[in-house]
Design an enzyme around this catalytic site. Structure first.
Site, PDB file in Angstrom:
ATOM      1  N   HIS A   1       8.002 -13.646  21.643  1.00 10.68           N
ATOM      2  CA  HIS A   1       6.654 -13.081  21.785  1.00 10.68           C
ATOM      3  C   HIS A   1       6.534 -12.205  23.034  1.00 10.68           C
ATOM      4  CE1 HIS A   1       6.155 -17.144  19.842  1.00 10.68           C
ATOM      5  NE2 HIS A   1       5.432 -16.420  18.994  1.00 10.68           N
TER       6      HIS A   1
HETATM    7  C1  BDR Z   1       2.346 -17.117  23.215  1.00 11.63           C
HETATM    8  O1  BDR Z   1       2.021 -18.480  23.505  1.00 11.63           O
HETATM    9  C2  BDR Z   1       2.813 -18.931  24.559  1.00 11.63           C
HETATM   10  O2  BDR Z   1       3.169 -20.270  24.386  1.00 11.63           O
HETATM   11  C3  BDR Z   1       3.984 -17.995  24.644  1.00 11.63           C
HETATM   12  O3  BDR Z   1       4.465 -17.930  25.967  1.00 11.63           O
HETATM   13  C4  BDR Z   1       3.419 -16.686  24.186  1.00 11.63           C
HETATM   14  O4  BDR Z   1       2.828 -15.974  25.252  1.00 11.63           O
HETATM   15  C5  BDR Z   1       2.740 -17.022  21.752  1.00 11.63           C
HETATM   16  O5  BDR Z   1       1.680 -17.413  20.934  1.00 11.63           O
END
Ligand code: BDR
Ligand code: CA
Length: 328
Positions: free
Chosen positions: A258
């Site tokens: 992500h």
């Molecule tokens: C996002 O949620 C967090 O746990 C990760 O770091 C990322 O930024 C993904 O949904």
């Protein structure tokens, strides 16, 4: 010829210090197109103090020539109680690094002696907005509490920022922490909505694209074997618990990238295709709190609901992964 977008560009990373945040920060520290001025930190995946330690850990691993300032900001969401993701990122938010030992039995990740700056993250964001204005890109990898607080503190100054690239939300796919919401927007929907209404140019790197760019456990382990280094060892170590979560809950042994993808888009916007949409974030729904809602109707009233977000809908995952490997 001098490029209008002269490099290296000033950027700030705003982060909640988790595992994929760490990979994203490694990329940014190694990217010569960026001048990473500061890393502002907030509560999200883990509490703000541990999140700042995690960022300092990453900087210590990469050993950049010019380490960025690390400043702590919001300790909790604007209106809601804190909600962390220690069950996914590990109890320390970074894969429980205390578990790892060197061959001689010493700690592989001994306690750090460095501390974050005494400056507050909100001041750092406002100062940078004032100093760099349109040239400044903020890459937001956590809940949007710091950025919303900076907007509440001085909206005019924050509106000078060139662009915010946000990892968060989803347009065409379901949420991840709930059926409706992506984690960062779920944790602080009020902050996300304030940022949606900010008037600052926004790029949304949501689950639509993030979930098209997975990294397998096998690839990480092979990479660490073929390119042995402190960084590749750290990546293999810190992703272990995170990837086991996906193996046990999502049926593939690996993880989504992500936050690294948000940094990738900051480096090379041609990695993704975008659609300009009018987006709001649900702040009240019983089942839909934190849901990002893009109005994609043909008969949308452009005057009442002008586009406020460039939402990434597709990604060239191979090219992105190539960039990732170049920068780790
Ligand atoms: C996002 O949620 C967090 O746990 C990760 O770091 C990322 O930024 C993904 O949904
Ligand atoms: Ca994050």
């Amino acid at each position: 010829m001098v490029n209008a977008q002269s490099y290296p560009r000033p950027i700030i990373i705003d982060t909640d210090g988790g595992v994929d945040d760490a990979l994203a920060i490694i990329m940014a520290l190694n990217c010569d197109r960026f001048d990473l001025k500061a890393v502002t930190v907030l509560a999200g995946n883990i509490d703000v103090h541990q999140a700042a330690n995690n960022v300092l850990r990453v900087i210590d691993i990469v050993q950049p020539k010019h380490p960025p300032l690390v400043a702590k900001g919001c300790e909790k969401p604007l209106l809601r109680p804190p909600f962390n993701a220690a069950g996914i990122h590990g109890a320390d938010g970074l894969g429980e690094l205390h578990r790892f030992k060197n061959a001689d039995g010493t700690e592989r990740y001994p306690q750090l002696t460095v501390q974050p700056s005494s400056e507050n993250a909100i001041e750092v964001l406002l100062k940078a907005a004032e100093e760099y204005g349109k040239d400044l890109t903020i890459v937001a990898l956590g809940p949007l509490t710091n950025i919303a607080t900076a907007l509440q503190t001085n909206r005019n100054t924050m509106q000078k920022v060139g662009r915010i690239i946000i990892m968060g939300g989803a347009v065409t796919v379901p949420g991840n922490i709930s059926a409706a919401a992506e984690f960062n927007f779920f944790v602080d929907p009020d902050a996300a909505q304030i940022v949606m209404e900010s008037g600052i140019p926004l790029t949304l790197v949501g689950l639509d694209v993030a979930m098209k760019a997975p990294l397998s456990r096998q690839a990480v382990e092979e990479y660490a074997k073929q390119h042995p280094s402190v960084v590749s060892q750290f990546i293999a170590d810190c992703t272990e618990i995170y990837m086991a979560f996906y193996r046990d809950n999502e049926g593939f042994y690996g993880c989504y990238l992500h936050d690294p993808l948000a940094v990738g888009v900051a480096i090379d916007p041609s990695l993704v295709s975008t659609e300009s949409v009018y987006m709001v974030v649900e702040t009240e729904g019983k089942f839909t709190s934190g849901m990002s809602l893009a109005d994609r109707r043909d008969r949308r009233d452009e005057t009442a609901a002008p586009p406020n977000v460039d939402a990434c809908l597709d990604v060239d995952a191979d090219r992105f992964l190539k960039l990732l490997y170049e920068l780790i």
